[in-house]
Design an enzyme around this catalytic site. Structure first.
Site, mmCIF file in Angstrom:
data_model
loop_
_atom_site.group_PDB
_atom_site.id
_atom_site.type_symbol
_atom_site.label_atom_id
_atom_site.label_comp_id
_atom_site.label_asym_id
_atom_site.label_seq_id
_atom_site.Cartn_x
_atom_site.Cartn_y
_atom_site.Cartn_z
ATOM 1 C CG ASN A 38 4.370 16.971 2.686
ATOM 2 O OD1 ASN A 38 5.416 17.547 3.000
ATOM 3 N ND2 ASN A 38 4.283 15.663 2.556
ATOM 4 C CG HIS A 123 -0.353 3.922 6.680
ATOM 5 N ND1 HIS A 123 0.222 4.872 5.883
ATOM 6 C CD2 HIS A 123 -1.662 4.230 6.723
ATOM 7 C CE1 HIS A 123 -0.699 5.722 5.454
ATOM 8 N NE2 HIS A 123 -1.852 5.361 5.959
ATOM 9 N NE ARG A 148 -1.425 3.043 3.050
ATOM 10 C CZ ARG A 148 -0.825 4.183 2.695
ATOM 11 N NH1 ARG A 148 -1.545 5.193 2.193
ATOM 12 N NH2 ARG A 148 0.485 4.320 2.845
ATOM 13 C CE1 TYR A 160 0.888 5.337 -0.636
ATOM 14 C CE2 TYR A 160 2.271 7.282 -0.435
ATOM 15 C CZ TYR A 160 1.243 6.487 0.040
ATOM 16 O OH TYR A 160 0.588 6.848 1.171
ATOM 17 C CG ASP A 211 -3.009 5.558 -1.473
ATOM 18 O OD1 ASP A 211 -2.709 6.441 -0.652
ATOM 19 O OD2 ASP A 211 -3.405 5.805 -2.626
ATOM 20 C CG HIS A 213 0.028 7.855 -3.874
ATOM 21 N ND1 HIS A 213 0.792 8.904 -4.313
ATOM 22 C CD2 HIS A 213 -0.296 8.138 -2.599
ATOM 23 C CE1 HIS A 213 0.948 9.782 -3.337
ATOM 24 N NE2 HIS A 213 0.295 9.340 -2.282
ATOM 25 C CD GLU A 237 -6.012 6.527 -0.191
ATOM 26 O OE1 GLU A 237 -5.947 5.623 0.671
ATOM 27 O OE2 GLU A 237 -5.439 7.614 -0.070
ATOM 28 C CD GLU A 263 -4.124 11.261 -0.223
ATOM 29 O OE1 GLU A 263 -4.502 10.258 0.403
ATOM 30 O OE2 GLU A 263 -2.929 11.509 -0.430
ATOM 31 N NE ARG A 284 -7.909 8.633 1.436
ATOM 32 C CZ ARG A 284 -7.221 8.642 2.573
ATOM 33 N NH1 ARG A 284 -7.841 8.449 3.719
ATOM 34 N NH2 ARG A 284 -5.926 8.865 2.567
ATOM 35 C CG HIS A 313 -5.105 12.557 3.673
ATOM 36 N ND1 HIS A 313 -4.449 13.672 3.193
ATOM 37 C CD2 HIS A 313 -4.177 11.569 3.710
ATOM 38 C CE1 HIS A 313 -3.184 13.358 2.924
ATOM 39 N NE2 HIS A 313 -3.006 12.102 3.222
ATOM 40 C CG ASP A 317 1.513 14.804 4.644
ATOM 41 O OD1 ASP A 317 1.619 13.570 4.561
ATOM 42 O OD2 ASP A 317 0.674 15.455 4.002
ATOM 43 C CD GLU A 340 -4.150 7.950 5.711
ATOM 44 O OE1 GLU A 340 -4.877 8.707 5.049
ATOM 45 O OE2 GLU A 340 -3.009 7.614 5.337
ATOM 46 C CD1 TRP A 403 6.128 9.896 -5.797
ATOM 47 C CD2 TRP A 403 4.672 10.975 -4.477
ATOM 48 N NE1 TRP A 403 6.361 9.475 -4.529
ATOM 49 C CE2 TRP A 403 5.492 10.106 -3.670
ATOM 50 C CE3 TRP A 403 3.679 11.731 -3.853
ATOM 51 C CZ2 TRP A 403 5.348 10.014 -2.279
ATOM 52 C CZ3 TRP A 403 3.525 11.631 -2.462
ATOM 53 C CH2 TRP A 403 4.375 10.780 -1.717
HETATM 54 C C1 CS2 Z 1 -1.186 9.089 1.256
HETATM 55 C C2 CS2 Z 1 -0.377 10.201 1.851
HETATM 56 O O1 CS2 Z 1 -1.985 8.745 3.442
HETATM 57 C C3 CS2 Z 1 -2.229 8.590 2.239
HETATM 58 O O2 CS2 Z 1 -3.238 8.050 1.790
HETATM 59 O O3 CS2 Z 1 -1.747 9.343 0.030
HETATM 60 O O4 CS2 Z 1 0.700 9.607 2.511
HETATM 61 C C4 CS2 Z 1 0.177 11.225 0.865
HETATM 62 O O5 CS2 Z 1 1.140 10.604 0.050
HETATM 63 C C5 CS2 Z 1 0.816 12.365 1.638
HETATM 64 O O6 CS2 Z 1 -0.150 12.921 2.496
HETATM 65 C C6 CS2 Z 1 1.370 13.417 0.699
HETATM 66 O O7 CS2 Z 1 1.901 14.488 1.442
HETATM 67 MG MG MG Z 2 -3.603 8.349 -0.225
#
Ligand code: CS2
Ligand code: MG
Length: 403
Positions: A38, A123, A148, A160, A211, A213, A237, A263, A284, A313, A317, A340, A403
C-alpha cells in the site's frame, strides 16, 4: 514438471490499488499472487517485471521452495517489504498452480483442516463511543464472534481506523500524504473508557480487539495494557513500533493483556526474539508482505514452539488473493489464533471472484482447487492505477510520529 511459460503483473484500482502477479505454465494452468504494498505499488511492479519474472521462465512451477530460496538468496540484498512482497506473490501463485494440478483446495496440500473454519474479527469504528458500539452491534448481529473497536479521540480531528464518511476504512489517498495530528495523552485517556462502555453494552461473549497502530512508547503501552486488563481484550495490537523487539519486555512486565504485532514484518527475523522470549501472544505476519505461504508456515511452526498463535493481517489493502491464502494457511495450522476480515468493496470482489464464505463468525476458503480466487483481467483494466499514499502523523507540536 510443469514449466513456467509466462508471468505478468496486473495493476488495478477497484476502490484502491492492487498489484497481482499471474504465472502461467506450459500446460495452461495459471496461478495468482498478491503483490500489493500500500503506497509503494510501482516499486513491486518494477521488482517483479525487471528482476524476478525473467528468472522464472522455464522453471518447474512445482519447485516452490527452491524458487523461494533462489529469489531470497539470489537477490543478495535480502529482506525488506518490496523484495519479500515480490517473493510472496510468486509463492502464492505457485501454491495456487500446484493445488490446481492436484485438483485440491490448497489447505488439503498444507496438511488438511484443523478446524471447521477460521474465526474472524470485523472492524467497528465510530467518531464516538456510542457510534462505535452501535457499529459493533451490527457485526455481532451478523454473527461475528470478534470485533475490533477503534474510536475517535476527543480533542483530535482524526485518528487511526476511524472513517469520516462511514465507508470502510481505507487510509490510502490520492495526492500527497495526508497529515494527521496525534496526541498520546488524549488517546490514553479515551481508550479505557471505550472498553469499559463496550463491556457494559456488548457483554462478555464477544472477543474485543484494539489496534494502537505503533504509536506509544513502551511505558505508555504498558500503562494502556494495564488499564485495559479489566476488559479482557483478545489482543492489543501494535502497541509500540517493533524494530526494537526488546521494547515488548517492558509491556510484558506490567500486564497480562495479550499482545499482537507483525503486520509490517516481512521475514521471520523481524519476530524471532518476540516469539522466543514469548513477548507476544499473536503474530500478525501476512502472506503478501512476509514472503508468501512458504515463509508464513515456517513462522507459524516456530511460533507454535512458544505457544504464540497466528493472527494474520487482513485489511482491505491486502487483496482477496491474500485473504484466500490466509484462509487456506489458517485452516491448516494447529496454532491458529484469529483472522482479520475487513470487507473489500463490491467492485474489488467483482475483480477478484473468490470461493471463501463467511458463516457463523468463521471464514472458510471453500473447496475449489487452488486458492479459490481469480482475477477478472478485463474488469481489472477498467480500474486504472492511481498513485496513492498512506497518511503521515505528527504530534501536536509538529514532531514527526508513527502513523
Ligand atoms: C491496520 C491496517 O488492519 C490493520 O490492523 O493496521 O489497516 C493498516 O493500517 C493498513 O494495512 C496499512 O496499509
Ligand atoms: Mg494493525
Amino acid at each position: 514438471m510443469s514449466k513456467i511459460l509466462s508471468a505478468r503483473v496486473i495493476l488495478s484500482s477497484p476502490g484502491r490499488n492492487f498489484t497481482t502477479l499471474k504465472i502461467e505454465t506450459e500446460d495452461g494452468i495459471y496461478g495468482v499472487g498478491d503483490a500489493t504494498v500500500n503506497g509503494r505499488e510501482l516499486a513491486v511492479v518494477a521488482y517483479l517485471e525487471e528482476h524476478v519474472i525473467p528468472c522464472l521462465i522455464g522453471r518447474d512451477a512445482h519447485q516452490i521452495e527452491d524458487i523461494w530460496q533462489y529469489l531470497y538468496k539470489g537477490a543478495y540484498w535480502r529482506r525488506g517489504p518490496i523484495t519479500m512482497c515480490a517473493i510472496a506473490a510468486v509463492d502464492m501463485a505457485l501454491w495456487d498452480i500446484k493445488a490446481k494440478i492436484a485438483g485440491l483446495p490448497l489447505y488439503q496440500l498444507l496438511g488438511g483442516a484443523c478446524r471447521r473454519g477460521n474465526l474472524v474479527y470485523a472492524h467497528a469504528n465510530g467518531e464516538d463511543i456510542e457510534e462505535t458500539l452501535s457499529e459493533a452491534e451490527k457485526y455481532i448481529a451478523m454473527g461475528y464472534r470478534a470485533v475490533r473497536l477503534q474510536c475517535g479521540v476527543p480533542g483530535l480531528k482524526s485518528t487511526y481506523g476511524v472513517t469520516s464518511d462511514k465507508a470502510r476504512y481505507e487510509p490510502a489517498g490520492t495526492g500527497l500524504p495526508a497529515e494527521n495530528i496525534w496526541s498520546t495523552e488524549k488517546y490514553l485517556r479515551a481508550v479505557p473508557q471505550l472498553f469499559a462502555a463496550a463491556r457494559e453494552t456488548l457483554g462478555w461473549d464477544i472477543h474485543l480487539l484494539h489496534d494502537t497502530h505503533h504509536r506509544l512508547t513502551p511505558i505508555q503501552a504498558a500503562r494502556l495494557a494495564k488499564d485495559l486488563e479489566p476488559y479482557r481484550l483478545f489482543w492489543l495490537e501494535d502497541a509500540v513500533p517493533a524494530e526494537n523487539q526488546e521494547n515488548f519486555r517492558l509491556i510484558r512486565q506490567h500486564s497480562t493483556t495479550p499482545l499482537a504485532v507483525g503486520e509490517v514484518f516481512n521475514t521471520i527475523w523481524d519476530c524471532k526474539q518476540l516469539i522466543e522470549e514469548q513477548l507476544i501472544d499473536y503474530i500478525r505476519t501476512a502472506a503478501v508482505h512476509a514472503g508468501g505461504i512458504t515463509q508464513l508456515r515456517k513462522i507459524a511452526n516456530f511460533a507454535a514452539l512458544y505457544n504464540v498463535r497466528t493472527g494474520c493481517h487482513g485489511a482491505t489493502d491486502l487483496s482477496p488473493v491474500t485473504m484466500a491464502a490466509a484462509l487456506h494457511f489458517g485452516l491448516s495450522v494447529s496454532n491458529f489464533g484469529i483472522q482479520e476480515f475487513m470487507h473489500h468493496t463490491e467492485e474489488t470482489n467483482r475483480v477478484f471472484p473468490h470461493s471463501y464464505v463467511f458463516e457463523d463468525g468463521y471464514l472458510h476458503p471453500g473447496e475449489k482447487p487452488g486458492l479459490g480466487v481469480d482475477i477478472d483481467e478485463d474488469l481489472a483494466r477498467s480500474f486504472p492505477y492511481q498513485r496513492a499514499y498512506l497518511p503521515i502523523n505528527r504530534l501536536e507540536d509538529g514532531t514527526m510520529h508513527d502513523w
